[in-house]
Design a protein around this motif. Structure first.
Motif, PDB file in Angstrom:
ATOM      1  N   THR A 166       0.855  -1.281   0.199  1.00 46.86           N
ATOM      2  CA  THR A 166      -0.089  -0.020   0.078  1.00 46.86           C
ATOM      3  C   THR A 166       0.972   1.340   0.042  1.00 46.86           C
ATOM      4  O   THR A 166       2.018   1.022   0.326  1.00 46.86           O
ATOM      5  N   PRO A 167       0.313   2.420  -0.528  1.00 42.79           N
ATOM      6  CA  PRO A 167      -1.079   2.748  -0.684  1.00 42.79           C
ATOM      7  C   PRO A 167      -1.694   2.278  -1.722  1.00 42.79           C
ATOM      8  O   PRO A 167      -0.723   2.151  -2.930  1.00 42.79           O
ATOM      9  N   ILE A 168      -2.718   1.978  -1.789  1.00 44.25           N
ATOM     10  CA  ILE A 168      -3.373   1.423  -2.905  1.00 44.25           C
ATOM     11  C   ILE A 168      -4.318   2.817  -3.407  1.00 44.25           C
ATOM     12  O   ILE A 168      -5.097   3.458  -2.621  1.00 44.25           O
ATOM     13  N   GLY A 169      -4.411   3.171  -4.857  1.00 42.92           N
ATOM     14  CA  GLY A 169      -4.905   4.288  -5.051  1.00 42.92           C
ATOM     15  C   GLY A 169      -6.016   3.998  -5.963  1.00 42.92           C
ATOM     16  O   GLY A 169      -6.238   3.195  -6.924  1.00 42.92           O
ATOM     17  N   PHE A 170      -7.348   4.931  -5.927  1.00 41.37           N
ATOM     18  CA  PHE A 170      -8.369   4.817  -6.572  1.00 41.37           C
ATOM     19  C   PHE A 170      -8.739   6.145  -7.220  1.00 41.37           C
ATOM     20  O   PHE A 170      -8.577   7.334  -6.362  1.00 41.37           O
ATOM     21  N   ALA A 171      -9.199   6.132  -8.359  1.00 36.10           N
ATOM     22  CA  ALA A 171     -10.115   7.251  -8.762  1.00 36.10           C
ATOM     23  C   ALA A 171     -11.406   7.175  -7.920  1.00 36.10           C
ATOM     24  O   ALA A 171     -11.957   5.959  -7.680  1.00 36.10           O
ATOM     25  N   LEU A 172     -11.969   8.395  -7.711  1.00 37.47           N
ATOM     26  CA  LEU A 172     -13.175   8.445  -6.831  1.00 37.47           C
ATOM     27  C   LEU A 172     -14.457   7.603  -7.302  1.00 37.47           C
ATOM     28  O   LEU A 172     -14.749   6.766  -6.377  1.00 37.47           O
ATOM     29  N   PRO A 173     -14.864   7.202  -8.431  1.00 35.51           N
ATOM     30  CA  PRO A 173     -15.905   6.431  -8.964  1.00 35.51           C
ATOM     31  C   PRO A 173     -15.431   5.082  -8.569  1.00 35.51           C
ATOM     32  O   PRO A 173     -16.368   4.281  -8.186  1.00 35.51           O
ATOM     33  N   GLU A 174     -14.179   4.526  -8.838  1.00 40.14           N
ATOM     34  CA  GLU A 174     -13.891   3.442  -8.509  1.00 40.14           C
ATOM     35  C   GLU A 174     -13.809   3.026  -6.887  1.00 40.14           C
ATOM     36  O   GLU A 174     -14.133   2.023  -6.596  1.00 40.14           O
ATOM     37  N   PHE A 175     -13.390   3.996  -6.129  1.00 36.29           N
ATOM     38  CA  PHE A 175     -13.608   3.839  -4.738  1.00 36.29           C
ATOM     39  C   PHE A 175     -14.798   3.623  -4.204  1.00 36.29           C
ATOM     40  O   PHE A 175     -15.155   2.658  -3.531  1.00 36.29           O
ATOM     41  N   ARG A 176     -15.682   4.431  -4.735  1.00 35.44           N
ATOM     42  CA  ARG A 176     -17.333   4.284  -4.473  1.00 35.44           C
ATOM     43  C   ARG A 176     -17.791   2.733  -4.619  1.00 35.44           C
ATOM     44  O   ARG A 176     -18.397   2.388  -3.915  1.00 35.44           O
ATOM     45  N   ALA A 177     -17.326   2.540  -5.736  1.00 36.22           N
ATOM     46  CA  ALA A 177     -17.754   1.099  -6.250  1.00 36.22           C
ATOM     47  C   ALA A 177     -17.292   0.247  -5.457  1.00 36.22           C
ATOM     48  O   ALA A 177     -17.996  -0.824  -4.891  1.00 36.22           O
ATOM     49  N   ALA A 178     -16.023   0.119  -5.015  1.00 36.80           N
ATOM     50  CA  ALA A 178     -15.297  -0.676  -4.031  1.00 36.80           C
ATOM     51  C   ALA A 178     -15.990  -0.711  -2.664  1.00 36.80           C
ATOM     52  O   ALA A 178     -16.055  -1.860  -2.106  1.00 36.80           O
ATOM     53  N   LEU A 179     -16.321   0.268  -2.274  1.00 39.03           N
ATOM     54  CA  LEU A 179     -17.103   0.203  -1.072  1.00 39.03           C
ATOM     55  C   LEU A 179     -18.328  -0.576  -1.094  1.00 39.03           C
ATOM     56  O   LEU A 179     -18.802  -1.012   0.163  1.00 39.03           O
ATOM     57  N   GLY A 180     -18.834  -0.939  -1.848  1.00 34.56           N
ATOM     58  CA  GLY A 180     -20.061  -1.710  -2.198  1.00 34.56           C
ATOM     59  C   GLY A 180     -19.777  -3.262  -1.924  1.00 34.56           C
ATOM     60  O   GLY A 180     -20.711  -4.048  -1.876  1.00 34.56           O
ATOM     61  N   THR A 181     -18.230  -3.516  -1.796  1.00 33.57           N
ATOM     62  CA  THR A 181     -17.985  -5.093  -1.615  1.00 33.57           C
ATOM     63  C   THR A 181     -17.551  -5.103   0.061  1.00 33.57           C
ATOM     64  O   THR A 181     -17.625  -3.939   0.567  1.00 33.57           O
ATOM     65  N   ASP A 182     -17.558  -6.437   0.199  1.00 34.51           N
ATOM     66  CA  ASP A 182     -17.049  -6.598   1.414  1.00 34.51           C
ATOM     67  C   ASP A 182     -15.865  -6.074   1.933  1.00 34.51           C
ATOM     68  O   ASP A 182     -15.604  -5.809   3.298  1.00 34.51           O
TER      69      ASP A 182
END
Length: 227
Positions: A166-182
């Motif tokens: 880490t750190p693992i980087g995300f564009a904001l849309p991808e991070f929002r999508a990732a929050l929908g996972t476990d």
């Protein structure tokens, strides 16, 4: 209206139940969390460092970062503790402050000596268009496969194997999508992610042996400087 945050790092301690206490282990007279936050705040491209703290550790984590100027004065390049049980809750607290094109990093608090060059590489790759970015190192160990009886059945080709950091980087849309996972750092989320070179100094400091290595690392470098 205050300036929107362009880049935020969520510092997490959620891999194991003992990680919050492990982040308070002392290396060279300071707890690991202090080393981690100082390195992140020393990276000018980062606007906000949000330390995600379990409720039981929120007060002591706040004490740890209280000495950093950004914890008092606020933007730019500031830090604060966000109490709560999950990264999802921490993001909800910070989301209103984020620019629509913000970059989000998720960083393990126990990787306290990650070079600033690695952090910049992750940020740069996201800003260049990658949705998800992971720093990686080539697999150095020989990897064996075993059967149900735990007998070795062969050697795994390590040419394409990498260890993730880490750190693992995300564009904001991808991070929002990732929050929908476990789990944001789940293998399914990271499948297809771009990679940048990691660094041996970005090791996870969790065991007594790793603490000894970390002491030697700090003695070698003197203090956290951009690498």
């Amino acid at each position: 209206m205050s300036q929107l945050v362009q880049s935020v790092v969520f510092v997490t301690v959620a891999h194991r139940s003992t990680d919050p206490e492990a982040a308070l282990a002392v290396v060279n007279g300071e707890v690991l969390l202090a080393h981690t936050v100082r390195g992140l705040l020393g990276t000018p491209e980062i606007d906000l460092v949000a330390v995600v703290a379990p409720e039981r550790c929120a007060a002591i984590f706040s004490e740890v970062i209280a000495g950093f100027p950004g914890a008092v004065t606020g933007p730019p390049n500031h830090c604060r503790v966000v109490p709560g049980p999950s990264l999802r809750q921490a993001f909800a607290a910070v989301e209103p402050e984020l620019s629509p094109d913000a970059t989000v990093l998720v960083h393990d608090a126990l990787r306290a000596f990650t070079p600033q060059g690695t952090i910049r590489d992750v940020l740069g790759a996201v800003r260049a268009g990658a949705g998800v970015v992971v720093p990686v190192l080539p697999m150095a160990d020989t990897v064996k496969s075993t059967d149900e009886a735990r007998l070795i059945t062969g050697t795994v080709d390590r040419e394409g194997l990498r260890t993730a950091q880490t750190p693992i980087g995300f564009a904001l849309p991808e991070f929002r999508a990732a929050l929908g996972t476990d789990a944001v750092l789940d293998a399914a989320v990271l499948a297809g992610a771009a990679t940048v070179p990691g660094h041996p100094d970005a090791m996870r400091v969790a065991s007594a042996f790793e603490l000894t290595l970390a002491e030697a690392l700090v003695a070698l470098h003197g203090h956290e400087e951009p690498l």
